[in-house]
Structure formats: C-alpha cells, structure tokens
Design a protein around this motif. Sequence first.
Motif, PDB file in Angstrom:
ATOM      1  N   ASN A 163       0.668  -1.195   0.023  1.00 31.49           N
ATOM      2  CA  ASN A 163       0.162   0.199   0.032  1.00 31.49           C
ATOM      3  C   ASN A 163       0.806   1.225   0.103  1.00 31.49           C
ATOM      4  OD1 ASN A 163      -2.458  -1.511   0.120  1.00 31.49           O
ATOM      5  ND2 ASN A 163      -2.349  -1.525   2.435  1.00 31.49           N
ATOM      6  N   GLY A 164       2.086   1.106   0.432  1.00 35.57           N
ATOM      7  CA  GLY A 164       2.902   2.447   0.538  1.00 35.57           C
ATOM      8  C   GLY A 164       3.776   2.603  -0.637  1.00 35.57           C
ATOM      9  N   LEU A 165       4.032   1.575  -1.388  1.00 36.21           N
ATOM     10  CA  LEU A 165       5.069   1.686  -2.354  1.00 36.21           C
ATOM     11  C   LEU A 165       4.864   2.858  -3.357  1.00 36.21           C
ATOM     12  CD1 LEU A 165       7.410   0.419  -3.878  1.00 36.21           C
ATOM     13  CD2 LEU A 165       5.989  -0.875  -5.262  1.00 36.21           C
ATOM     14  N   SER A 166       3.592   3.092  -3.517  1.00 32.99           N
ATOM     15  CA  SER A 166       3.310   4.348  -4.534  1.00 32.99           C
ATOM     16  C   SER A 166       3.802   5.504  -3.774  1.00 32.99           C
ATOM     17  CB  SER A 166       1.917   4.380  -5.266  1.00 32.99           C
ATOM     18  OG  SER A 166       1.038   4.556  -4.092  1.00 32.99           O
ATOM     19  N   VAL A 167       3.314   5.847  -2.536  1.00 33.40           N
ATOM     20  CA  VAL A 167       3.907   6.966  -2.049  1.00 33.40           C
ATOM     21  C   VAL A 167       5.254   7.172  -1.763  1.00 33.40           C
ATOM     22  CG1 VAL A 167       3.477   8.125   0.273  1.00 33.40           C
ATOM     23  CG2 VAL A 167       1.588   6.902  -0.745  1.00 33.40           C
ATOM     24  N   PHE A 168       5.954   5.881  -1.700  1.00 33.69           N
ATOM     25  CA  PHE A 168       7.428   6.137  -1.380  1.00 33.69           C
ATOM     26  C   PHE A 168       8.179   6.526  -2.682  1.00 33.69           C
ATOM     27  CE2 PHE A 168      11.673   3.640  -1.711  1.00 33.69           C
ATOM     28  CZ  PHE A 168      12.112   4.359  -0.420  1.00 33.69           C
ATOM     29  N   VAL A 169       7.469   5.975  -3.920  1.00 35.91           N
ATOM     30  CA  VAL A 169       8.296   6.150  -5.173  1.00 35.91           C
ATOM     31  C   VAL A 169       8.137   7.433  -5.508  1.00 35.91           C
ATOM     32  CG1 VAL A 169       8.038   5.738  -7.432  1.00 35.91           C
ATOM     33  CG2 VAL A 169       8.229   4.092  -6.008  1.00 35.91           C
ATOM     34  N   ILE A 170       6.835   8.118  -5.240  1.00 36.80           N
ATOM     35  CA  ILE A 170       6.554   9.593  -5.455  1.00 36.80           C
ATOM     36  C   ILE A 170       7.438  10.364  -4.603  1.00 36.80           C
ATOM     37  CG2 ILE A 170       4.686  11.405  -5.312  1.00 36.80           C
ATOM     38  CD1 ILE A 170       2.780   9.230  -6.018  1.00 36.80           C
ATOM     39  N   ALA A 171       7.467  10.121  -3.331  1.00 33.85           N
ATOM     40  CA  ALA A 171       8.309  10.992  -2.444  1.00 33.85           C
ATOM     41  C   ALA A 171       9.734  11.032  -2.844  1.00 33.85           C
ATOM     42  CB  ALA A 171       8.228  10.537  -0.906  1.00 33.85           C
ATOM     43  N   SER A 172      10.114   9.828  -3.211  1.00 36.26           N
ATOM     44  CA  SER A 172      11.856   9.535  -3.706  1.00 36.26           C
ATOM     45  C   SER A 172      11.949  10.485  -4.963  1.00 36.26           C
ATOM     46  CB  SER A 172      11.935   8.163  -4.108  1.00 36.26           C
ATOM     47  OG  SER A 172      11.946   7.455  -2.859  1.00 36.26           O
ATOM     48  N   ILE A 173      10.991  10.310  -5.895  1.00 33.58           N
ATOM     49  CA  ILE A 173      11.163  11.008  -7.181  1.00 33.58           C
ATOM     50  C   ILE A 173      11.075  12.592  -6.938  1.00 33.58           C
ATOM     51  CG2 ILE A 173      10.035  11.870  -9.464  1.00 33.58           C
ATOM     52  CD1 ILE A 173       9.495   8.854  -9.560  1.00 33.58           C
ATOM     53  N   ALA A 174      10.033  13.167  -6.149  1.00 35.32           N
ATOM     54  CA  ALA A 174       9.909  14.544  -5.595  1.00 35.32           C
ATOM     55  C   ALA A 174      11.175  15.086  -4.982  1.00 35.32           C
ATOM     56  CB  ALA A 174       8.864  14.673  -4.601  1.00 35.32           C
ATOM     57  N   LEU A 175      11.755  14.373  -4.199  1.00 35.89           N
ATOM     58  CA  LEU A 175      12.852  14.891  -3.379  1.00 35.89           C
ATOM     59  C   LEU A 175      14.172  14.851  -4.368  1.00 35.89           C
ATOM     60  CD1 LEU A 175      12.604  13.081   0.026  1.00 35.89           C
ATOM     61  CD2 LEU A 175      12.659  15.349  -0.498  1.00 35.89           C
ATOM     62  N   PHE A 176      14.183  13.718  -5.265  1.00 40.68           N
ATOM     63  CA  PHE A 176      15.399  13.849  -6.316  1.00 40.68           C
ATOM     64  C   PHE A 176      15.282  15.087  -6.945  1.00 40.68           C
ATOM     65  CE2 PHE A 176      16.927  12.787 -10.246  1.00 40.68           C
ATOM     66  CZ  PHE A 176      18.449  12.362 -10.097  1.00 40.68           C
ATOM     67  N   ALA A 177      14.094  15.120  -7.580  1.00 37.53           N
ATOM     68  CA  ALA A 177      14.001  16.506  -8.093  1.00 37.53           C
ATOM     69  C   ALA A 177      14.192  17.984  -7.630  1.00 37.53           C
ATOM     70  CB  ALA A 177      12.637  16.833  -9.014  1.00 37.53           C
ATOM     71  N   ALA A 178      13.732  17.831  -6.422  1.00 40.08           N
ATOM     72  CA  ALA A 178      14.007  19.018  -5.755  1.00 40.08           C
ATOM     73  C   ALA A 178      15.377  19.333  -5.305  1.00 40.08           C
ATOM     74  CB  ALA A 178      13.577  18.980  -4.203  1.00 40.08           C
ATOM     75  N   MET A 179      16.178  18.076  -5.362  1.00 44.64           N
ATOM     76  CA  MET A 179      17.776  18.290  -5.118  1.00 44.64           C
ATOM     77  C   MET A 179      18.400  18.714  -6.528  1.00 44.64           C
ATOM     78  SD  MET A 179      20.087  17.647  -2.884  1.00 44.64           S
ATOM     79  CE  MET A 179      21.614  18.340  -3.280  1.00 44.64           C
TER      80      MET A 179
END
Length: 179
Positions: free
Chosen positions: A43-59
């Motif tokens: 259930n949390g995989l999609s949230v984890f992937v979105i958070a990872s991509i968002a933080l990577f893009a922010a960096m």
Amino acid sequence: MLVAALSTGNKIGLAVVAAVFIAFALTSSFVASRRRPDFPGPNGLSVFVIASIALFAAMITSVVVFGVESEAKGAAEAPATTSSSAARTIAVSETEFKIAVPSTSLTPGKYTFVVRNAGKLAHDLVFEGSNVSGREGTPLIQPGGTAKVTLSLTKGCYTLYCSVDGHRAAGMVTKITVS
C-alpha cells in the motif's frame, strides 16, 4: 569547487535540500525497515516512489538554481574588477554557420576574444574594420578547440567572420560596433 563559489544563502539553501534528501534516504533505509520489515509494503510503495522522485527533483533543481545564480553574480562582478589597461575577455562560440558573441556593442579598448569551435567542422575568426590592418584573427580551430586573439578596438564598426571557403556566405558573419 562549486560550494566554495556559492554565497552563504546559496550554501544554506543547498544544505537544507540535501539534508532533507539524505534524512529521507537514511530513515527509509535503516529506521523504517527495522520497525516494519515489509516497508514500504504494497500500500505504501506508490507513496514511497513519489516521495523519492519529488525529493530527487528538488535536489537537482536546487543545484541548478543555486549554480546559475552564482555564475550570473560572478559574471556581473567580473567587469567591475578588471583594470582599464588590461584586455577584457570576450567569449565567442562558433558552430556550423553561426558566430555567437555575448554583445554586439563594445566600448573602445583592448579585448581578448576567446573563440571556441562548438561545431563539427574547422573554423576560424577573422576581423575586418577601421583599425584592423592585414589579416587579424585566429588560426584554423578544429572542432572542440579554442583559440585566442587580442585586439585594440577603436570607435567604428567591425565585421567578424569565418574565412573557410563558403562559411561566410553560409551565415558565419556578425558585426560589432565600438562606440
């Protein structure tokens, strides 16, 4: 080297984004997996992937934004620190059938033109104008290479072109005005 050139504000901004990104990575790797062995779970995989991509893009965005700001600031300060007797540097880029100069309007003085061949064919840069006698310009520059030419420019109009057969006619010509 980039960090040394950044202003204090840029260093703080970059450090904050990096700290958030690193904290997220370490927390999800070490802390969350100890508390929940199936982390992130189905259930949390999609949230984890979105958070990872968002933080990577922010960096990546923070590095690009803070780096460009420093380059622009350094470029704006450079002419102010140059003495009037020293040659001012002008970066020129040549590609297939285009000559790019940062400004077509200059003040009288001594200039060093640093010419970079960003094209796939050999080019040179030749000057014609009121204070130019003979052939003033660079030797033939191979693709990816650079060459320098220093000239004292007085008031008047100057034509810069590539003297390789057919290149001037194909559009490798530009004019600058010294006033």
